[in-house]
Design a protein around this motif. Sequence first.
Motif, PDB file in Angstrom:
ATOM      1  N   THR A 104       3.765  84.396   9.163  1.00  0.00           N
ATOM      2  CA  THR A 104       4.330  83.433   8.162  1.00  0.00           C
ATOM      3  C   THR A 104       5.770  82.879   8.942  1.00  0.00           C
ATOM      4  O   THR A 104       6.327  83.713   9.648  1.00  0.00           O
ATOM      5  CB  THR A 104       4.865  84.320   7.039  1.00  0.00           C
ATOM      6  N   VAL A 105       5.719  81.614   8.964  1.00  0.00           N
ATOM      7  CA  VAL A 105       6.857  80.982   9.854  1.00  0.00           C
ATOM      8  C   VAL A 105       7.772  80.322   8.838  1.00  0.00           C
ATOM      9  O   VAL A 105       7.230  79.576   7.865  1.00  0.00           O
ATOM     10  CB  VAL A 105       6.355  79.881  10.730  1.00  0.00           C
ATOM     11  N   ASN A 106       9.065  80.622   8.874  1.00  0.00           N
ATOM     12  CA  ASN A 106      10.085  79.974   7.972  1.00  0.00           C
ATOM     13  C   ASN A 106      10.310  78.734   8.862  1.00  0.00           C
ATOM     14  O   ASN A 106      10.976  78.673   9.808  1.00  0.00           O
ATOM     15  CB  ASN A 106      11.164  80.674   7.614  1.00  0.00           C
ATOM     16  N   ILE A 107      10.045  77.456   8.180  1.00  0.00           N
ATOM     17  CA  ILE A 107      10.093  76.125   8.635  1.00  0.00           C
ATOM     18  C   ILE A 107      11.450  75.993   9.563  1.00  0.00           C
ATOM     19  O   ILE A 107      11.604  75.550  10.398  1.00  0.00           O
ATOM     20  CB  ILE A 107       9.452  75.103   7.910  1.00  0.00           C
ATOM     21  N   SER A 108      12.354  76.006   8.660  1.00  0.00           N
ATOM     22  CA  SER A 108      13.665  75.895   8.706  1.00  0.00           C
ATOM     23  C   SER A 108      14.269  76.604  10.085  1.00  0.00           C
ATOM     24  O   SER A 108      15.242  76.152  10.625  1.00  0.00           O
ATOM     25  CB  SER A 108      14.889  75.735   7.526  1.00  0.00           C
ATOM     26  N   ASP A 109      13.868  77.729  10.178  1.00  0.00           N
ATOM     27  CA  ASP A 109      14.356  78.389  11.418  1.00  0.00           C
ATOM     28  C   ASP A 109      13.970  77.916  12.766  1.00  0.00           C
ATOM     29  O   ASP A 109      14.432  78.364  13.775  1.00  0.00           O
ATOM     30  CB  ASP A 109      13.790  79.922  11.571  1.00  0.00           C
ATOM     31  N   HIS A 110      12.985  77.045  12.831  1.00  0.00           N
ATOM     32  CA  HIS A 110      12.295  76.845  13.966  1.00  0.00           C
ATOM     33  C   HIS A 110      12.139  75.307  14.207  1.00  0.00           C
ATOM     34  O   HIS A 110      11.850  74.715  15.515  1.00  0.00           O
ATOM     35  CB  HIS A 110      10.871  77.310  14.365  1.00  0.00           C
ATOM     36  N   VAL A 111      12.330  74.498  13.017  1.00  0.00           N
ATOM     37  CA  VAL A 111      12.190  72.993  13.150  1.00  0.00           C
ATOM     38  C   VAL A 111      13.486  72.504  12.739  1.00  0.00           C
ATOM     39  O   VAL A 111      14.053  72.366  11.426  1.00  0.00           O
ATOM     40  CB  VAL A 111      10.967  72.455  12.634  1.00  0.00           C
ATOM     41  N   ASP A 112      14.000  71.421  13.412  1.00  0.00           N
ATOM     42  CA  ASP A 112      14.928  70.423  13.011  1.00  0.00           C
ATOM     43  C   ASP A 112      14.448  69.269  12.201  1.00  0.00           C
ATOM     44  O   ASP A 112      13.889  68.304  12.901  1.00  0.00           O
ATOM     45  CB  ASP A 112      16.011  70.106  13.911  1.00  0.00           C
ATOM     46  N   SER A 113      14.467  69.387  10.886  1.00  0.00           N
ATOM     47  CA  SER A 113      13.694  68.144  10.239  1.00  0.00           C
ATOM     48  C   SER A 113      14.243  66.729  10.476  1.00  0.00           C
ATOM     49  O   SER A 113      13.672  65.754  10.088  1.00  0.00           O
ATOM     50  CB  SER A 113      13.638  68.368   8.679  1.00  0.00           C
ATOM     51  N   ASP A 114      15.582  66.720  10.939  1.00  0.00           N
ATOM     52  CA  ASP A 114      16.081  65.549  11.298  1.00  0.00           C
ATOM     53  C   ASP A 114      15.780  64.859  12.569  1.00  0.00           C
ATOM     54  O   ASP A 114      16.212  63.650  13.056  1.00  0.00           O
ATOM     55  CB  ASP A 114      17.669  65.602  11.006  1.00  0.00           C
ATOM     56  N   GLN A 115      15.310  65.721  13.462  1.00  0.00           N
ATOM     57  CA  GLN A 115      15.138  65.360  14.641  1.00  0.00           C
ATOM     58  C   GLN A 115      13.399  65.575  15.009  1.00  0.00           C
ATOM     59  O   GLN A 115      13.142  66.002  16.166  1.00  0.00           O
ATOM     60  CB  GLN A 115      15.655  66.146  15.720  1.00  0.00           C
ATOM     61  N   LEU A 116      12.719  65.116  14.079  1.00  0.00           N
ATOM     62  CA  LEU A 116      11.168  65.135  14.245  1.00  0.00           C
ATOM     63  C   LEU A 116      10.590  64.187  15.265  1.00  0.00           C
ATOM     64  O   LEU A 116       9.781  64.573  15.798  1.00  0.00           O
ATOM     65  CB  LEU A 116      10.500  64.790  12.920  1.00  0.00           C
ATOM     66  N   HIS A 117      11.222  63.103  15.905  1.00  0.00           N
ATOM     67  CA  HIS A 117      10.569  62.163  16.668  1.00  0.00           C
ATOM     68  C   HIS A 117      11.583  62.425  17.859  1.00  0.00           C
ATOM     69  O   HIS A 117      11.204  61.485  19.006  1.00  0.00           O
ATOM     70  CB  HIS A 117      10.728  60.648  16.154  1.00  0.00           C
ATOM     71  N   THR A 118      12.155  63.426  18.240  1.00  0.00           N
ATOM     72  CA  THR A 118      13.071  63.832  19.316  1.00  0.00           C
ATOM     73  C   THR A 118      12.412  65.006  19.925  1.00  0.00           C
ATOM     74  O   THR A 118      13.133  66.142  19.525  1.00  0.00           O
ATOM     75  CB  THR A 118      14.546  63.597  19.127  1.00  0.00           C
ATOM     76  N   PHE A 119      11.766  65.109  20.985  1.00  0.00           N
ATOM     77  CA  PHE A 119      11.296  66.314  21.315  1.00  0.00           C
ATOM     78  C   PHE A 119      12.043  67.314  21.980  1.00  0.00           C
ATOM     79  O   PHE A 119      12.219  68.563  21.594  1.00  0.00           O
ATOM     80  CB  PHE A 119      10.228  66.228  22.460  1.00  0.00           C
ATOM     81  N   ASN A 120      13.162  66.895  22.473  1.00  0.00           N
ATOM     82  CA  ASN A 120      14.124  67.810  23.113  1.00  0.00           C
ATOM     83  C   ASN A 120      15.034  68.543  22.061  1.00  0.00           C
ATOM     84  O   ASN A 120      15.501  69.645  22.595  1.00  0.00           O
ATOM     85  CB  ASN A 120      15.151  67.091  24.207  1.00  0.00           C
ATOM     86  N   SER A 121      15.166  68.033  20.866  1.00  0.00           N
ATOM     87  CA  SER A 121      16.069  68.584  19.798  1.00  0.00           C
ATOM     88  C   SER A 121      15.122  68.985  18.616  1.00  0.00           C
ATOM     89  O   SER A 121      15.646  69.685  17.727  1.00  0.00           O
ATOM     90  CB  SER A 121      17.004  68.007  19.387  1.00  0.00           C
ATOM     91  N   VAL A 122      13.672  68.825  18.687  1.00  0.00           N
ATOM     92  CA  VAL A 122      12.864  69.002  17.396  1.00  0.00           C
ATOM     93  C   VAL A 122      12.990  70.629  17.088  1.00  0.00           C
ATOM     94  O   VAL A 122      12.869  71.126  15.963  1.00  0.00           O
ATOM     95  CB  VAL A 122      11.865  68.273  17.375  1.00  0.00           C
ATOM     96  N   PHE A 123      12.572  71.247  18.099  1.00  0.00           N
ATOM     97  CA  PHE A 123      12.343  72.672  18.012  1.00  0.00           C
ATOM     98  C   PHE A 123      13.467  73.715  18.383  1.00  0.00           C
ATOM     99  O   PHE A 123      14.307  73.274  19.128  1.00  0.00           O
ATOM    100  CB  PHE A 123      11.368  73.111  18.913  1.00  0.00           C
ATOM    101  N   LYS A 124      13.401  74.631  17.338  1.00  0.00           N
ATOM    102  CA  LYS A 124      14.764  75.541  17.449  1.00  0.00           C
ATOM    103  C   LYS A 124      14.210  77.041  17.728  1.00  0.00           C
ATOM    104  O   LYS A 124      13.312  77.494  17.012  1.00  0.00           O
ATOM    105  CB  LYS A 124      15.868  75.642  16.023  1.00  0.00           C
ATOM    106  N   ASP A 125      14.772  77.540  18.446  1.00  0.00           N
ATOM    107  CA  ASP A 125      14.306  79.089  18.922  1.00  0.00           C
ATOM    108  C   ASP A 125      12.692  79.047  19.175  1.00  0.00           C
ATOM    109  O   ASP A 125      11.847  79.829  18.644  1.00  0.00           O
ATOM    110  CB  ASP A 125      14.676  80.073  17.776  1.00  0.00           C
ATOM    111  N   ALA A 126      12.505  78.191  20.267  1.00  0.00           N
ATOM    112  CA  ALA A 126      11.107  77.982  20.624  1.00  0.00           C
ATOM    113  C   ALA A 126      10.581  79.197  21.133  1.00  0.00           C
ATOM    114  O   ALA A 126       9.413  79.745  21.051  1.00  0.00           O
ATOM    115  CB  ALA A 126      10.963  77.065  21.558  1.00  0.00           C
ATOM    116  N   ASP A 127      11.315  80.102  21.765  1.00  0.00           N
ATOM    117  CA  ASP A 127      10.931  81.356  22.776  1.00  0.00           C
ATOM    118  C   ASP A 127      10.862  82.436  21.504  1.00  0.00           C
ATOM    119  O   ASP A 127       9.552  83.188  21.712  1.00  0.00           O
ATOM    120  CB  ASP A 127      12.050  81.781  23.562  1.00  0.00           C
TER     121      ASP A 127
END
Length: 273
Positions: A104-127
């Motif tokens: 189960t993944v909490n989407i807001s913890d790992h994805v920035d919904s305002d940066q979906l088309h910017t790869f360098n900033s779309v993912f949060k806490d990727a590790d």
Amino acid sequence: MAGLEVLYACVGGKVSCPQDAVVCFVHWEMIKSGYRCIGSGDEPLSSDRRSELLPADWSRNKELYSLRYKSEDGDSQLLKAIAVDSTLIFNLMNSSTQQVSDLTVNISDHVDSDQLHTFNSVFKDADGLTEKVRTQLLPSRDRPTGQRRSQRGEEEEEQRRRREDSDPLRIPNRQPRQGPPPHWRDPVVPPFAAGGADLDPFGTRGGGGMIVDPLRSGFPRSGFDPSSGIPDILPPGAVPPGARFDPFGAPGRFRPRPDPDHMPPPGYDDMFM
């Protein structure tokens, strides 16, 4: 995250919501684990082919994602992702063993919904997301291929045996009989002596019989010896020692005196009674 940027650039035009980005991330973790995507949906299609890319219709349903994967050794996996409120629930099932893992993944913890088309900033806490996928969702790949195949074969054999044992119409196999050897007849006994024991009160003739002898039935004996006689029924010696005997009446039974049948009933010879 090597390779994920190239993948994200290929499918970026179809990423329209945060859950799309999470599915793309988990897909790349499957690819790094040695699997290749062969198609979408639950059932195989003639157009299936192994690829590191996502199928063309992978994000058609934003509520339920369904992708199929296959490894080099033929291990097939079915990945499903279900969107529930602000979370995405992943289920990974092995098509052969039916073993299921979930995440189960909490989407807001790992994805920035305002940066979906910017790869360098779309993912949060990727590790952190990578660690969750590897430890909770992906199957263990640290065992040799031969060992995985051997374990899969043992599991399939165990399931087959369980199905056979639960099938009332199954024809038994032709394997050698397990357990103690059967009881074979004495070869000295004449083959035509069947039933001869019924003709021998002393039980010295072979061949078995159809008359049940309670004293030789194999059940615990009560210590009753018919050769000593039955009070008021048989005198001592009436039954030879060791002879087959079926007791009639209860041993030790005493009938009250006078005997109810010692005199005929009144008027027994009157034909008009």
